[in-house]
Design an enzyme around this catalytic site. Structure first.
Site, short mmCIF file in Angstrom:
data_model
loop_
_atom_site.label_atom_id
_atom_site.label_comp_id
_atom_site.label_asym_id
_atom_site.label_seq_id
_atom_site.Cartn_x
_atom_site.Cartn_y
_atom_site.Cartn_z
N GLU A 293 0.87 -1.18 0.00
CA GLU A 293 0.00 0.00 0.00
C GLU A 293 0.90 1.22 0.00
O GLU A 293 1.75 1.36 0.87
CB GLU A 293 -0.94 -0.03 1.21
CG GLU A 293 -1.90 -1.21 1.18
CD GLU A 293 -2.67 -1.33 -0.14
OE1 GLU A 293 -3.01 -0.29 -0.74
OE2 GLU A 293 -2.90 -2.46 -0.59
N CYS A 327 -1.51 9.44 4.06
CA CYS A 327 -1.56 9.04 2.66
C CYS A 327 -2.87 9.50 2.04
O CYS A 327 -2.97 9.71 0.84
CB CYS A 327 -1.42 7.53 2.55
SG CYS A 327 -2.58 6.69 3.62
#
Ligand code: NAD
Length: 523
Positions: A293, A327
């Site tokens: 990720e 993020c």
């Protein structure tokens, strides 16, 4: 050993956040901060499957609000320690994988309890080592608790899959088996929640793990290891190996007995790991699985038919919460030309009014960025942005000794500009004008990333269009693009944002298992 059954566990519920405006809670938090501070500078050994090891080389983690303070001194792992950790995890795997899932789930629920009981303490470590404000720390620790509770329930569900088609004269079934040794590599920005989420998902499904935490937040990882032991996980089922990503990371990833890598971090490192893991080492008998990720360049689209005040608030908090170091943070606001000027007029004073300073002071909305390296990199991007657009807020360092950067807004940014395309990972927002809603969506999708995005619009047709064509793993409508909740917002992105494994979602544990189909002739 006692175990839990699905029936004993209440349906999953998200952990409630502590309200620090209550004097009792604020005072408990201040006491925890003082206690944690009194533990500053302690040495932490390496943990290799229960064995404590020392090294001559130590890594010091600093308080980013005041880098003169050493939070913890961590013994650094060598290449040999890395190899030993994988070998030890491999040796213990048959034993751990044979523990009934109910027992593994019980341990994970107990881990949630341990962290819940020590919540103010964990909050404090996050404030002082990761530079999180109280509320951001509380959200991180609560998410960690949620991951435990959610994955414990999910693991037990996975152990009882839906029945298969039964052929006449056969008993047909499918069971999920753990994979083996997993390498868990988290980033520093959710130093508890992401580390714990990846590690517990692997452990509850019967894998053993080697955890290599970020060098910026190793003390939080050491506290997590303490919590695992307090919850009575066998010490052999995990190793905690502090050390340089480049030096020991490659050894862990390329070891032939490594079965999978669970990574969250930057695009650059994620792609490197993916490439390295694809090479077959001598003696390796499987294809390594990589869950990676990675970064984001998340956009909020503001339509001309939108509640502008709500849009401004959503952009403000998504862009500057935790100093833009999520993020999911909004780093691009794409605004319809009809409301562009008004949007900026409302946003800029609000950004200038955000309070900033040491994160242990509850009154500060923004704390420091994580390190001097991060600060330098963000300041360079701000200089690039000043060339690429019109600086309307911030534009440099904040006051004080910590790594402070003012909330920065740069308007009139073209979609080909570097600050529109590259992940900066700091409090820097690019604002871009769109001709109409279709153009705004086109600009939002003009990115190699695809993690989160939001749309503010009261026009149902536009909302529908965004649902279909805004290409992100996590889309939010008329709300901010940060703050994903376990169970409600399974999290993970498209394209260069990663493998879309959807942490905190119903399918997540499938990343950590392999299915075996069994057909037995009967009658
Ligand atoms: P990073 O990629 O620099 O580091 C991540 C981890 O990888 C650290 O533990 C680091 O030590 C390790 N590492 C570095 N080199 C390695 C190597 N060669 N082999 C193995 N491990 C190695 O990222 P970071 O600065 O810690 O975190 C910020 C990044 O993480 C941002 O890009 C952010 O968008 C991303 N992120 C993504 C998500 C998500 O869910 N998609 C969540 C949080 C953060």
């Amino acid at each position: 050993m006692s175990s839990v059954s699905t029936a004993e566990l209440a349906p999953f519920q998200n952990e409630a956040y502590t309200d620090f405006t209550q004097p009792k809670n604020a005072s408990a938090m201040r006491a925890a901060l003082a206690k944690v501070r009194s533990d500053f500078g302690r040495e932490y050994p390496l943990r290799i499957a229960g064995e404590l090891r020392q090294s001559t080389d130590k890594l010091k983690s600093l308080n980013p609000s005041n880098p003169a303070e050493v939070v913890g001194a961590h013994h650094k792992g060598s290449e040999k320690d890395a190899i030993d950790a994988v070998e030890a995890a491999y040796a213990y795997f048959p034993k751990w994988s044979a523990v009934p899932v109910e027992e593994r789930a019980r341990l994970v629920v107990r881990l949630a309890e341990v962290i819940r009981n020590r919540k103010y303490e964990f909050d404090s470590w996050l404030v002082l080592e990761a530079g999180k404000t109280w509320n951001e720390a509380e959200a991180d620790v609560s998410e960690a608790i949620d991951f435990c509770e959610y994955y414990a329930r999910l693991a037990m569900k996975l152990a009882r899959p839906d029945p298969l088609v039964q052929l006449s004269g056969e008993r047909d079934e499918m069971v999920y088996l753990p994979l083996g040794v997993g390498i868990v590599i988290p980033p520093w920005n959710f130093p508890l929640a992401i580390l714990l989420g990846m590690a517990t998902a692997a452990l509850v499904t019967g894998n053993t793990v080697v955890i290599k935490p970020s060098s910026d937040t190793p003390t939080i990882a050491a506290k997590f290891a303490e919590a695992l032991l307090e919850a009575e996980f066998p010490p052999e089922c995990f190793s905690l190996l502090v050390g340089s990503g480049a030096a020991i990371g490659d050894v862990l990833v390329s070891h032939p007995k490594t079965r999978f890598i669970s990574f969250t971090g930057s695009r650059e490192v994620g792609l490197h790991i993916n490439e390295l893991a694809a090479k077959t080492a001598k003696g390796q008998i499987w294809i390594k699985r990589v869950v990676a990720e990675m970064g984001g360049k998340d956009a909020i689209v503001v339509d001309k038919e939108a509640d502008l005040d709500q849009a401004v608030t959503g952009v403000l908090f998504s862009a500057f919460g935790y100093q833009g170091q999520k993020c999911s943070a909004c780093s691009r606001a794409i605004v319809h030309e009809a409301v562009y000027d008004e949007f900026l007029e409302k946003l800029v004073p609000k950004a200038n009014a955000l309070t900033m300073g040491p994160s242990d002071d509850f009154d500060n909305y923004m704390g420091p960025v994580i390190s001097s390296r991060a600060k330098d990199s963000i300041l360079k991007y701000i200089e690039i942005g000043k060339q690429e657009g019109r600086l309307v807020a911030g534009g440099g360092s904040g006051d004080g000794d910590g790594y402070f950067i003012k909330p920065t807004i740069i308007a009139d940014i073209d979609s080909k500009a570097r600050i529109f395309q590259e992940e900066i990972f700091g409090p820097v927002l690019a604002v871009t004008k769109a001709r109409d809603f279709d153009h705004a969506l086109e600009l939002a999708n003009d990115s190699e990333y695809g993690l989160t995005g939001a749309v503010y619009s009261e026009n149902p047709k536009h909302v529908e269009k965004a649902r279909k064509s805004f290409f992100v793993g996590n889309l939010y409508i008329n709300r901010k693009c940060t703050g994903a909740m376990v169970g409600a917002h399974p999290f993970g992105g498209f394209n260069m944002s990663g493998t879309d494994s959807k942490a905190g979602g119903p399918d997540y544990l499938l990343q950590f298992v392999q299915a075996k189909s069994i057909a037995e002739k009967v009658g």
